[in-house]
Design a protein around this motif. Structure first.
Motif, PDB file in Angstrom:
ATOM      1  N   LYS A  11     140.871  45.641  30.724  1.00 15.41           N
ATOM      2  CA  LYS A  11     141.569  46.804  30.177  1.00 15.41           C
ATOM      3  C   LYS A  11     140.603  47.667  29.362  1.00 15.41           C
ATOM      4  N   ASP A  12     139.775  47.018  28.549  1.00 15.24           N
ATOM      5  CA  ASP A  12     138.790  47.753  27.751  1.00 15.24           C
ATOM      6  C   ASP A  12     137.778  48.478  28.639  1.00 15.24           C
ATOM      7  N   THR A  13     137.365  47.825  29.714  1.00 10.58           N
ATOM      8  CA  THR A  13     136.426  48.439  30.648  1.00 10.58           C
ATOM      9  C   THR A  13     137.036  49.678  31.282  1.00 10.58           C
ATOM     10  N   ILE A  14     138.292  49.579  31.691  1.00  6.96           N
ATOM     11  CA  ILE A  14     138.991  50.715  32.292  1.00  6.96           C
ATOM     12  C   ILE A  14     139.065  51.873  31.292  1.00  6.96           C
ATOM     13  N   LEU A  15     139.399  51.559  30.036  1.00  4.97           N
ATOM     14  CA  LEU A  15     139.480  52.595  29.001  1.00  4.97           C
ATOM     15  C   LEU A  15     138.121  53.240  28.764  1.00  4.97           C
ATOM     16  N   VAL A  17     135.526  53.434  30.833  1.00  4.48           N
ATOM     17  CA  VAL A  17     135.166  54.248  31.993  1.00  4.48           C
ATOM     18  C   VAL A  17     135.951  55.554  31.969  1.00  4.48           C
ATOM     19  N   THR A  18     137.234  55.476  31.675  1.00  9.09           N
ATOM     20  CA  THR A  18     138.073  56.681  31.610  1.00  9.09           C
ATOM     21  C   THR A  18     137.536  57.652  30.575  1.00  9.09           C
ATOM     22  N   LEU A  19     137.217  57.136  29.388  1.00  9.13           N
ATOM     23  CA  LEU A  19     136.702  57.985  28.319  1.00  9.13           C
ATOM     24  C   LEU A  19     135.359  58.598  28.709  1.00  9.13           C
ATOM     25  N   ASP A  20     134.504  57.825  29.348  1.00  7.79           N
ATOM     26  CA  ASP A  20     133.207  58.354  29.790  1.00  7.79           C
ATOM     27  C   ASP A  20     133.385  59.496  30.789  1.00  7.79           C
ATOM     28  N   ILE A  21     134.317  59.321  31.728  1.00  7.15           N
ATOM     29  CA  ILE A  21     134.566  60.377  32.712  1.00  7.15           C
ATOM     30  C   ILE A  21     135.130  61.616  32.023  1.00  7.15           C
ATOM     31  N   ILE A  22     136.050  61.406  31.092  1.00  9.22           N
ATOM     32  CA  ILE A  22     136.631  62.545  30.359  1.00  9.22           C
ATOM     33  C   ILE A  22     135.533  63.313  29.632  1.00  9.22           C
ATOM     34  N   LYS A  23     134.647  62.586  28.970  1.00  2.49           N
ATOM     35  CA  LYS A  23     133.582  63.230  28.205  1.00  2.49           C
ATOM     36  C   LYS A  23     132.611  63.994  29.104  1.00  2.49           C
ATOM     37  N   LYS A  24     132.289  63.426  30.260  1.00  2.78           N
ATOM     38  CA  LYS A  24     131.302  64.043  31.146  1.00  2.78           C
ATOM     39  C   LYS A  24     131.887  65.137  32.029  1.00  2.78           C
ATOM     40  N   GLU A  25     133.117  64.901  32.526  1.00  2.00           N
ATOM     41  CA  GLU A  25     133.659  65.789  33.550  1.00  2.00           C
ATOM     42  C   GLU A  25     134.946  66.497  33.143  1.00  2.00           C
ATOM     43  N   ILE A  30     139.937  63.534  36.178  1.00  5.38           N
ATOM     44  CA  ILE A  30     140.346  62.127  36.209  1.00  5.38           C
ATOM     45  C   ILE A  30     141.262  61.861  37.399  1.00  5.38           C
ATOM     46  N   THR A  31     140.899  60.835  38.165  1.00  3.09           N
ATOM     47  CA  THR A  31     141.805  60.286  39.183  1.00  3.09           C
ATOM     48  C   THR A  31     141.775  58.773  39.031  1.00  3.09           C
ATOM     49  N   ILE A  32     142.871  58.149  39.389  1.00  3.45           N
ATOM     50  CA  ILE A  32     142.938  56.683  39.303  1.00  3.45           C
ATOM     51  C   ILE A  32     141.891  56.072  40.238  1.00  3.45           C
ATOM     52  N   ARG A  33     141.724  56.651  41.411  1.00  5.87           N
ATOM     53  CA  ARG A  33     140.735  56.114  42.368  1.00  5.87           C
ATOM     54  C   ARG A  33     139.306  56.196  41.818  1.00  5.87           C
ATOM     55  N   LYS A  34     138.983  57.304  41.166  1.00 11.13           N
ATOM     56  CA  LYS A  34     137.642  57.456  40.582  1.00 11.13           C
ATOM     57  C   LYS A  34     137.420  56.412  39.489  1.00 11.13           C
ATOM     58  N   ILE A  35     138.415  56.221  38.655  1.00 11.28           N
ATOM     59  CA  ILE A  35     138.306  55.228  37.580  1.00 11.28           C
ATOM     60  C   ILE A  35     138.159  53.833  38.173  1.00 11.28           C
ATOM     61  N   ALA A  36     138.970  53.533  39.191  1.00  9.79           N
ATOM     62  CA  ALA A  36     138.907  52.218  39.837  1.00  9.79           C
ATOM     63  C   ALA A  36     137.509  51.968  40.407  1.00  9.79           C
ATOM     64  N   ARG A  37     136.959  52.982  41.052  1.00 12.79           N
ATOM     65  CA  ARG A  37     135.624  52.856  41.640  1.00 12.79           C
ATOM     66  C   ARG A  37     134.574  52.620  40.549  1.00 12.79           C
ATOM     67  N   ALA A  39     134.998  51.570  37.436  1.00 14.00           N
ATOM     68  CA  ALA A  39     135.249  50.347  36.657  1.00 14.00           C
ATOM     69  C   ALA A  39     135.167  49.088  37.515  1.00 14.00           C
ATOM     70  N   ASN A  40     135.014  49.297  38.826  1.00 14.77           N
ATOM     71  CA  ASN A  40     134.933  48.185  39.768  1.00 14.77           C
ATOM     72  C   ASN A  40     136.197  47.306  39.725  1.00 14.77           C
ATOM     73  N   VAL A  41     137.341  47.977  39.724  1.00 21.11           N
ATOM     74  CA  VAL A  41     138.638  47.295  39.774  1.00 21.11           C
ATOM     75  C   VAL A  41     139.491  47.990  40.836  1.00 21.11           C
ATOM     76  N   ASN A  42     140.603  47.371  41.179  1.00 22.76           N
ATOM     77  CA  ASN A  42     141.462  48.031  42.162  1.00 22.76           C
ATOM     78  C   ASN A  42     142.510  48.906  41.471  1.00 22.76           C
ATOM     79  N   VAL A  43     143.049  49.845  42.222  1.00 21.57           N
ATOM     80  CA  VAL A  43     144.022  50.806  41.709  1.00 21.57           C
ATOM     81  C   VAL A  43     145.253  50.093  41.140  1.00 21.57           C
ATOM     82  N   ALA A  44     145.688  49.042  41.823  1.00 21.70           N
ATOM     83  CA  ALA A  44     146.879  48.307  41.372  1.00 21.70           C
ATOM     84  C   ALA A  44     146.680  47.736  39.974  1.00 21.70           C
ATOM     85  N   LEU A  45     145.468  47.295  39.666  1.00 19.55           N
ATOM     86  CA  LEU A  45     145.195  46.736  38.337  1.00 19.55           C
ATOM     87  C   LEU A  45     145.307  47.820  37.260  1.00 19.55           C
ATOM     88  N   ILE A  46     144.837  49.004  37.561  1.00 21.57           N
ATOM     89  CA  ILE A  46     144.966  50.115  36.605  1.00 21.57           C
ATOM     90  C   ILE A  46     146.439  50.436  36.386  1.00 21.57           C
TER      91      ILE A  46
END
Length: 199
Positions: A11-15, A17-25, A30-37, A39-46
């Motif tokens: 969960k912390d890793t997902i957060l 990664v999300t924050l890093d993407i928000i800051k950069k882009e 933000i898309t769930i698929r981009k975050i999943a990719r 964070a190296n997790v699947n969409v269902a886990l997010i």
């Protein structure tokens, strides 16, 4: 590592990664698929952890809010001389603004689409944060007039906010002799000296 620790770590890793993407882009990228990719997790886990993209973004932004609240809390440390405390606060403010420029610009441009966590931050800054800055200015100056304290606070904060937000735009019009980021500490020293030289 037990399952609870692994779940928290994921969960912390997902957060993060999300924050890093928000800051950069920016939030809009933000898309769930981009975050999943990333964070190296699947969409269902997010979806399991956060339920929706908006909930995920909101939770990620809460991390920034916590940082901002901690920064404002430094203003309450009575073991530090007031001008030094102000300098520490302003340096932290520059760091937070610099790390989150795209988020702040987006929030300023699209005030109708703020996440709850952004609204909570604005409420905190308005109700508590500004009061802490005004109290510190009062400690430095012994000024009692609330109007003067408020104007001084806005001028002081604006003196940091404007260069951080507008200078990249101004620089597009041509070279500027001085780059704000080259000597932030020197800039803040001069700022405090100019505002409070008689105190």
């Amino acid at each position: 590592m037990n399952n609870e620790e692994k779940e928290l770590s994921t969960k912390d890793t997902i957060l993060k990664v999300t924050l890093d993407i928000i800051k950069k882009e920016g939030i809009e990228s933000i898309t769930i698929r981009k975050i999943a990719r990333e964070a190296n997790v699947n969409v269902a886990l997010i979806n399991y952890h956060f339920g929706s993209k908006d909930n995920l973004i909101n939770e990620a932004l809460k991390i920034l809010i916590k940082d901002m609240q901690q920064l404002f809390n430094t203003l309450e440390n009575n073991e530090i001389e007031p001008k030094k405390k102000l300098k520490i606060f302003l340096l932290g403010y520059v760091e937070i603004l610099g790390d989150n420029t795209s988020i702040i610009k987006k929030a300023m441009a699209d005030t109708d689409k703020l996440f709850q966590s952004q609204l909570d931050l604005l409420k905190f800054v308005n109700q508590m944060g500004f009061g802490k800055i005004k109290h510190l200015i009062k400690q430095i100056t012994n000024i009692e007039d609330d109007k003067i304290l408020t104007f001084t606070m806005f001028q002081l904060v604006g003196s940091i906010f404007f260069p951080m937000m507008a200078l990249p735009l101004v620089e597009k019009g041509g070279p500027i002799e001085y780059k704000f980021n080259d000597d932030i500490e020197g800039y803040i020293d001069i700022l405090i000296e100019n505002f409070f030289k008689e105190y």
